[in-house]
Design an enzyme around this catalytic site. Structure first.
Site, PDB file in Angstrom:
ATOM      1  N   ARG A  12       0.807  -1.218   0.122  1.00 43.76           N
ATOM      2  CA  ARG A  12      -0.184   0.129   0.082  1.00 43.76           C
ATOM      3  C   ARG A  12       0.771   1.244   0.047  1.00 43.76           C
ATOM      4  NH1 ARG A  12      -1.193   1.812   5.528  1.00 43.76           N
ATOM      5  NH2 ARG A  12      -0.091   0.504   7.050  1.00 43.76           N
ATOM      6  N   GLY A  13       0.247   2.366   0.018  1.00 44.20           N
ATOM      7  CA  GLY A  13       0.881   3.934   0.169  1.00 44.20           C
ATOM      8  C   GLY A  13       2.058   3.951  -0.971  1.00 44.20           C
ATOM      9  N   ILE A  14       3.134   4.566  -0.858  1.00 45.11           N
ATOM     10  CA  ILE A  14       4.025   5.030  -1.415  1.00 45.11           C
ATOM     11  C   ILE A  14       4.763   3.499  -2.064  1.00 45.11           C
ATOM     12  CG2 ILE A  14       6.487   5.952  -1.748  1.00 45.11           C
ATOM     13  CD1 ILE A  14       5.566   7.712   0.403  1.00 45.11           C
ATOM     14  N   ARG A  34       2.329  -7.494   5.840  1.00 52.02           N
ATOM     15  CA  ARG A  34       2.114  -7.993   7.074  1.00 52.02           C
ATOM     16  C   ARG A  34       0.731  -8.630   7.500  1.00 52.02           C
ATOM     17  NH1 ARG A  34       3.898  -3.742  11.013  1.00 52.02           N
ATOM     18  NH2 ARG A  34       2.546  -2.491   9.993  1.00 52.02           N
ATOM     19  N   ASP A  48       7.545  -9.433   8.191  1.00 53.49           N
ATOM     20  CA  ASP A  48       7.674  -8.145   9.126  1.00 53.49           C
ATOM     21  C   ASP A  48       8.942  -7.756   9.184  1.00 53.49           C
ATOM     22  OD1 ASP A  48       7.951  -6.764  11.288  1.00 53.49           O
ATOM     23  OD2 ASP A  48       6.136  -7.113  12.297  1.00 53.49           O
ATOM     24  N   GLY A  77       7.994   1.584   6.804  1.00 53.49           N
ATOM     25  CA  GLY A  77       8.391   2.264   7.763  1.00 53.49           C
ATOM     26  C   GLY A  77       7.024   2.791   8.503  1.00 53.49           C
ATOM     27  N   TYR A 140      11.452   8.995  14.671  1.00 55.03           N
ATOM     28  CA  TYR A 140      11.409   8.842  13.289  1.00 55.03           C
ATOM     29  C   TYR A 140      12.384   9.500  12.610  1.00 55.03           C
ATOM     30  CZ  TYR A 140       8.808   9.086   8.710  1.00 55.03           C
ATOM     31  OH  TYR A 140       8.514   9.029   7.364  1.00 55.03           O
ATOM     32  N   LYS A 144      15.380   7.918   9.993  1.00 52.37           N
ATOM     33  CA  LYS A 144      15.384   8.368   8.555  1.00 52.37           C
ATOM     34  C   LYS A 144      17.168   8.993   8.352  1.00 52.37           C
ATOM     35  CE  LYS A 144      11.665   7.002   7.274  1.00 52.37           C
ATOM     36  NZ  LYS A 144      11.392   5.749   6.376  1.00 52.37           N
TER      37      LYS A 144
HETATM   38  P1  NDP Z   1       1.952   3.785   4.770  1.00 57.07           P
HETATM   39  O1  NDP Z   1       1.569   3.865   6.262  1.00 57.07           O
HETATM   40  O2  NDP Z   1       0.926   4.158   3.944  1.00 57.07           O
HETATM   41  O3  NDP Z   1       2.432   2.224   4.792  1.00 57.07           O
HETATM   42  C1  NDP Z   1       3.745   1.814   5.578  1.00 57.07           C
HETATM   43  C2  NDP Z   1       3.980   0.401   4.778  1.00 57.07           C
HETATM   44  O4  NDP Z   1       4.980   0.200   5.539  1.00 57.07           O
HETATM   45  C3  NDP Z   1       2.935  -0.462   4.889  1.00 57.07           C
HETATM   46  O5  NDP Z   1       3.114  -1.378   3.676  1.00 57.07           O
HETATM   47  C4  NDP Z   1       3.311  -1.354   6.006  1.00 57.07           C
HETATM   48  O6  NDP Z   1       2.653  -2.679   5.955  1.00 57.07           O
HETATM   49  C5  NDP Z   1       4.851  -1.437   6.086  1.00 57.07           C
HETATM   50  N1  NDP Z   1       5.497  -1.493   7.283  1.00 57.07           N
HETATM   51  C6  NDP Z   1       5.361  -0.882   8.465  1.00 57.07           C
HETATM   52  N2  NDP Z   1       6.039  -1.446   9.314  1.00 57.07           N
HETATM   53  C7  NDP Z   1       6.402  -2.583   8.900  1.00 57.07           C
HETATM   54  C8  NDP Z   1       7.222  -3.749   9.317  1.00 57.07           C
HETATM   55  N3  NDP Z   1       7.625  -3.815  10.732  1.00 57.07           N
HETATM   56  N4  NDP Z   1       7.375  -4.838   8.526  1.00 57.07           N
HETATM   57  C9  NDP Z   1       7.128  -4.635   7.458  1.00 57.07           C
HETATM   58  N5  NDP Z   1       6.490  -3.715   6.650  1.00 57.07           N
HETATM   59  C10 NDP Z   1       6.147  -2.763   7.597  1.00 57.07           C
HETATM   60  O7  NDP Z   1       3.373   4.893   4.614  1.00 57.07           O
HETATM   61  P2  NDP Z   1       3.738   5.583   3.198  1.00 57.07           P
HETATM   62  O8  NDP Z   1       3.438   4.688   2.065  1.00 57.07           O
HETATM   63  O9  NDP Z   1       3.301   7.079   3.485  1.00 57.07           O
HETATM   64  O10 NDP Z   1       5.303   5.569   3.534  1.00 57.07           O
HETATM   65  C11 NDP Z   1       6.460   4.629   2.872  1.00 57.07           C
HETATM   66  C12 NDP Z   1       7.659   4.938   3.397  1.00 57.07           C
HETATM   67  O11 NDP Z   1       7.777   6.387   3.113  1.00 57.07           O
HETATM   68  C13 NDP Z   1       7.751   4.989   4.761  1.00 57.07           C
HETATM   69  O12 NDP Z   1       9.171   4.711   5.024  1.00 57.07           O
HETATM   70  C14 NDP Z   1       7.776   6.533   5.340  1.00 57.07           C
HETATM   71  O13 NDP Z   1       8.549   6.692   6.562  1.00 57.07           O
HETATM   72  C15 NDP Z   1       8.256   7.199   4.140  1.00 57.07           C
HETATM   73  N6  NDP Z   1       7.845   8.670   4.026  1.00 57.07           N
HETATM   74  C16 NDP Z   1       6.480   8.720   4.041  1.00 57.07           C
HETATM   75  C17 NDP Z   1       6.174  10.265   3.685  1.00 57.07           C
HETATM   76  C18 NDP Z   1       4.509  10.468   3.605  1.00 57.07           C
HETATM   77  O14 NDP Z   1       4.358  11.879   3.850  1.00 57.07           O
HETATM   78  N7  NDP Z   1       3.841   9.660   3.506  1.00 57.07           N
HETATM   79  C19 NDP Z   1       7.144  11.258   3.702  1.00 57.07           C
HETATM   80  C20 NDP Z   1       8.431  10.908   3.797  1.00 57.07           C
HETATM   81  C21 NDP Z   1       8.722   9.628   3.976  1.00 57.07           C
HETATM   82  P3  NDP Z   1       1.266  -2.912   6.580  1.00 57.07           P
HETATM   83  O15 NDP Z   1       0.290  -2.764   5.345  1.00 57.07           O
HETATM   84  O16 NDP Z   1       1.502  -4.447   6.918  1.00 57.07           O
HETATM   85  O17 NDP Z   1       0.964  -2.198   7.771  1.00 57.07           O
END
Ligand code: NDP
Length: 234
Positions: A12-14, A34, A48, A77, A140, A144
């Protein structure tokens, strides 16, 4: 030739947009999750990154299906914000463990495959906050910033084997993570961004894909901001 690409947190996400960008370019893409499973068309492996055994098993599964990982995107993250005086050891450590130690684990395992291939690309997803700091984000921001030192050390260790390690530092991107911000906080942040908007996930994904392309073969140890100018000067 289609490369074996692994994106942590690519469900999901980025991370998901990054995974799709590689897939659209013809690569074989796996994502970790996860428990949510992976979106249609992507190989999902349960992992994880805080658990070394799950990391090992996930790489074995991906490599059995797609071959040795040639492109690693360490994207997984979390945030767990709080002011320093109220931040407990557990809250600090949990974020470091997921964001920094988790990235070390996947990078170490990917390095052994890349050394055998004698080529590879590692891209670490950091944040503008890693360099500028953020009130309430001691854990955090430390995690980073740590990615920068880690990536640059890897760049030095593995550069002679045609393996690059770079960092992408996004500013604010529209995802679940930023949806948690209050409307007031969002307006306050927007006032500080020269481009006066949050990024779309595609804008981060484009930079990541480019860093893994032939065009970026001579770039290593770099920190590329994708932040609308928010962190200018770092
Ligand atoms: P989301 O919260 O949308 O998604 C986080 C992702 O990380 C999910 O896929 C989650 O999995 C996974 N994750 C978290 N913890 C673990 C773990 N222990 N083991 C495996 N997977 C894990 O985040 P974003 O898409 O917004 O962010 C992605 C990255 O970009 C991160 O590193 C974040 O710090 C960085 N970032 C984001 C910004 C923003 O504005 N959104 C800005 C700058 C950096 P699950 O679905 O299982 O929870």
């Amino acid at each position: 030739m289609a490369r074996s690409v692994l994106v942590t947190g690519g469900n999901r996400g980025i991370g998901l947009t990054i995974a799709k960008a590689f897939q659209d370019a013809g690569d074989k893409v796996a994502v970790t999750h996860r428990g949510s499973g992976a979106p249609e068309g992507l190989l999902g492996v349960r992992c994880d990154v805080t658990d070394p055994e799950q990391v090992a098993a996930a790489f074995d599964e991906v490599e059995a299906a797609h071959g040795r990982v040639e492109v690693l995107v360490a994207n997984a993250g979390i945030t767990d914000d709080g002011l320093l005086l109220r931040m407990g050891e557990e809250q600090f450590g949990r974020v470091l463990e997921a964001n920094l130690t988790g990235s070390y684990r996947v990078a170490k395992r990917a390095a052994s495959s890349m050394l055998r291939l004698r080529r590879g690309r590692m891209i670490f997803i950091s944040s503008v906050v890693g360099l500028s700091g953020g009130a309430g984000q001691v854990n955090y921001a430390a995690s980073k910033a740590g990615l920068v030192g880690m990536a640059r050390s890897i760049a030095r260790e593995l550069g002679s084997r045609a393996i690059t390690a770079n960092v992408v530092a996004p500013g604010f991107v529209t995802t679940d993570m930023t949806d948690e911000l209050s409307e007031d906080r969002k307006q306050e942040i927007l006032g500080q961004i020269p481009l006066a908007r949050f990024a779309a996930t595609e804008e981060v994904a484009g930079t990541v894909r480019w860093l893994a392309s032939d065009e970026a073969a001579y770039i290593t140890g770099a920190v590329i901001p994708v932040d609308g100018g928010l962190g200018m000067g770092h």
